[in-house]
Design an enzyme around this catalytic site. Structure first.
Site: not given
Ligand code: BG6
Length: 484
Positions: A51, A148, A178, A182, A216, A235, A240, A331
């Site tokens: 934008r 996502k 993603h 990996k 995490e 999330d 994942h 988290k």
């Molecule tokens: C994202 C989530 O898709 O993946 C985040 O929205 C998360 O909350 C992240 O922290 C983790 O990805 P990675 O590659 O750091 O394990």
């Protein structure tokens, strides 16, 4: 070992949301790395779009700043960076209006692969897809990439699929998770299907249970607004962790082609048995002290959203009947550790009575991050002449040691963007796959909402709530420690 680089075809890549956080952190640095590696042909062109009413030169300055921030200095010599910036262009587009589309059309070349990367809110997917089509910008060979979150529940995911499918065929749509980009996640498939060693044991006759951990150490401060509407289930688990579960549990596909692989993954999701609420533990990090409370981070003192979840799942099919899969993610935990632990059953008959005490048994640990690698825990004889004593040792393999850092440290986005250009959908989620995962998650979320359930508290920096330990103990099992 040196990475083999096969250049892709010339392409025009349009990034919508090109001034946003994901583009700055991942997409543009990822493209730079591929350029540096020689994978990007000299005819490649990257067109940023957003934008902001900026020009091409200002966009180049933004991208330069992003690469300086996110790419190690030793990897970005000034001349190479300048050369990369020459590939960039910028078109100001109003996604919901009509501004900029004709300019974009003129900027694209005929007979060159067109890829449209939507690094924008899902609420714009439909509008952008429609304008790409009505302005005659998308061709039948074009690709569209979406980030996502793909929906918030089954209904919204179906609506997104419909909006995209109105203008693009399924073979043109690349839904990113993603985790599939990996290296170690892809290695799961190599490990299982390129070796004869593991597959004969890969079933409930030999495997006691599987633990999937994505822990995490950071909290959700800074993105609390998004996170509080999602929670760990939406999330992380629905996408994942579900993808990891699929790759562990799926049947061998007949070939390594996008649909053969994705067909097998969908079957795993569909085979998941209903989960009791008593087999799910939802937690929230809380602390009265300085090291962070979920409530403060999301600015919602009454939030019932989970920042941690652990659950026990059953894959109801011939291969896995009787082998539970335990998933956990959260988290603000002790450490950043992602791994899959496959815990094998004890030998059927013990010829070493009294020699096996405290033994944990065979386990195959696949470390996704950090220190990507594989460990196989085995029992051996303790050395020495003092009788027959047994002990456990690990056969440890670190990918960086075995193959070199350069080969194993690529970011998931580098691989995924190149796969889009190559037209390979294997590592992207198909529409029915995403919908199946939501169809599984929705009733569980509805059940805890209906029960008005509050997540249980856990200390920031801990291994999660006590209740999650009990979930394992009920089955006579234990979680692997998070961190050292
Ligand atoms: C994202 C989530 O898709 O993946 C985040 O929205 C998360 O909350 C992240 O922290 C983790 O990805 P990675 O590659 O750091 O394990």
């Amino acid at each position: 070992m040196v990475a083999r680089v096969i250049p892709v075809e010339p392409f025009d890549l349009v990034i919508f949301g090109a001034t946003g956080d994901l583009a700055r952190r991942k997409i543009l640095p990822g493209l730079f790395h591929r350029f540096r590696a020689g994978q990007m042909p000299s005819e490649a062109k990257i067109i940023g779009s957003a934008r902001s009413e900026i020009g091409g030169a200002e966009f180049q300055t933004l991208v330069k700043a992003a690469i300086v921030e996110f790419v190690d200095e030793t990897l970005r010599p000034a001349d190479l960076l300048e050369e990369f910036l020459q590939r960039l262009d910028y078109v100001h587009i109003d996604a919901m209006g009509e501004t900029g589309w004709d300019t974009l059309k003129k900027a694209l070349r005929q007979d060159t692969i067109r890829t449209f990367y939507l690094s924008v809110s899902p609420s714009l997917f439909g509008a952008i897809a429609e304008r790409l089509s009505t302005h005659g910008i998308a061709t039948p060979e074009s690709r569209i990439v979406v980030e996502k979150p793909f929906g918030h529940d089954l209904q919204s995911a179906q609506a997104l699929n419909k909006a995209l499918l109105r203008h693009f065929d399924e073979q043109q749509i690349y839904r990113i998770d993603h985790y599939l980009g990996k290296e170690t996640v892809q290695n799961l498939m190599a490990l299982r299907f390129a070796n004869s060693l593991f597959e004969p044991l890969w079933n409930s006759t030999h495997i006691d249970h599987v633990q999937v951990t994505v822990a995490e150490s950071i909290g959700v401060a800074g993105r609390g607004g998004y996170y509080d509407q999602s929670g760990a289930m939406r999330d992380m688990v629905q996408n994942h962790l579900m993808q990891l579960l699929c790759l562990i549990a799926m049947e061998p596909p007949s070939k390594f082609t996008p649909n053969a692989v994705r067909d097998e993954k969908v079957k795993v999701i569909e085979a998941l048995e209903a989960v009791e609420l008593s087999d799910i533990v939802r937690g929230q990090y809380r602390s009265g002290r300085d090291n962070g409370s979920y409530f403060d981070d999301v600015e919602n003192p009454d939030s019932r959203t989970e920042s941690y979840i652990a659950m026990k799942l059953a894959v109801g099919n011939w291969r896995w009947a009787g082998t539970p899969f335990y998933l956990r993610t959260g988290k603000h935990l002790r450490d950043r550790v992602s791994e899959i632990a496959v815990i094998f059953k004890d030998p059927p008959h013990n010829i070493f009575p009294n020699k096996m005490e405290g033994r944990k048994g065979n386990a195959l640990i696949i470390r996704l991050q950090p220190d990507e690698g594989i460990t196989l825990r085995t029992t051996i004889k303790e050395p020495g002449p003092g009788g027959m004593r047994l002990t456990e040792v690990s056969m440890d393999m670190s990918f960086a040691d075995a193959l070199g850092d350069d080969l194993t440290s690529q970011d998931a986005y580098e691989r995924l963007i190149m796969d889009v250009i190559r037209g390979d959908q294997t590592l992207f989620m198909r529409g029915d796959e995403v919908e199946a995962a939501w169809a599984w998650a929705d009733p569980l979320i509805a059940a805890w909402d209906e029960a008005n359930q509050r997540p249980v508290p856990y200390d920031p920096g801990s291994s999660g709530p006590e209740e999650a330990l009990m979930l394992m103990h009920k089955g006579g099992r234990r979680w692997r420690p998070i961190g050292d």
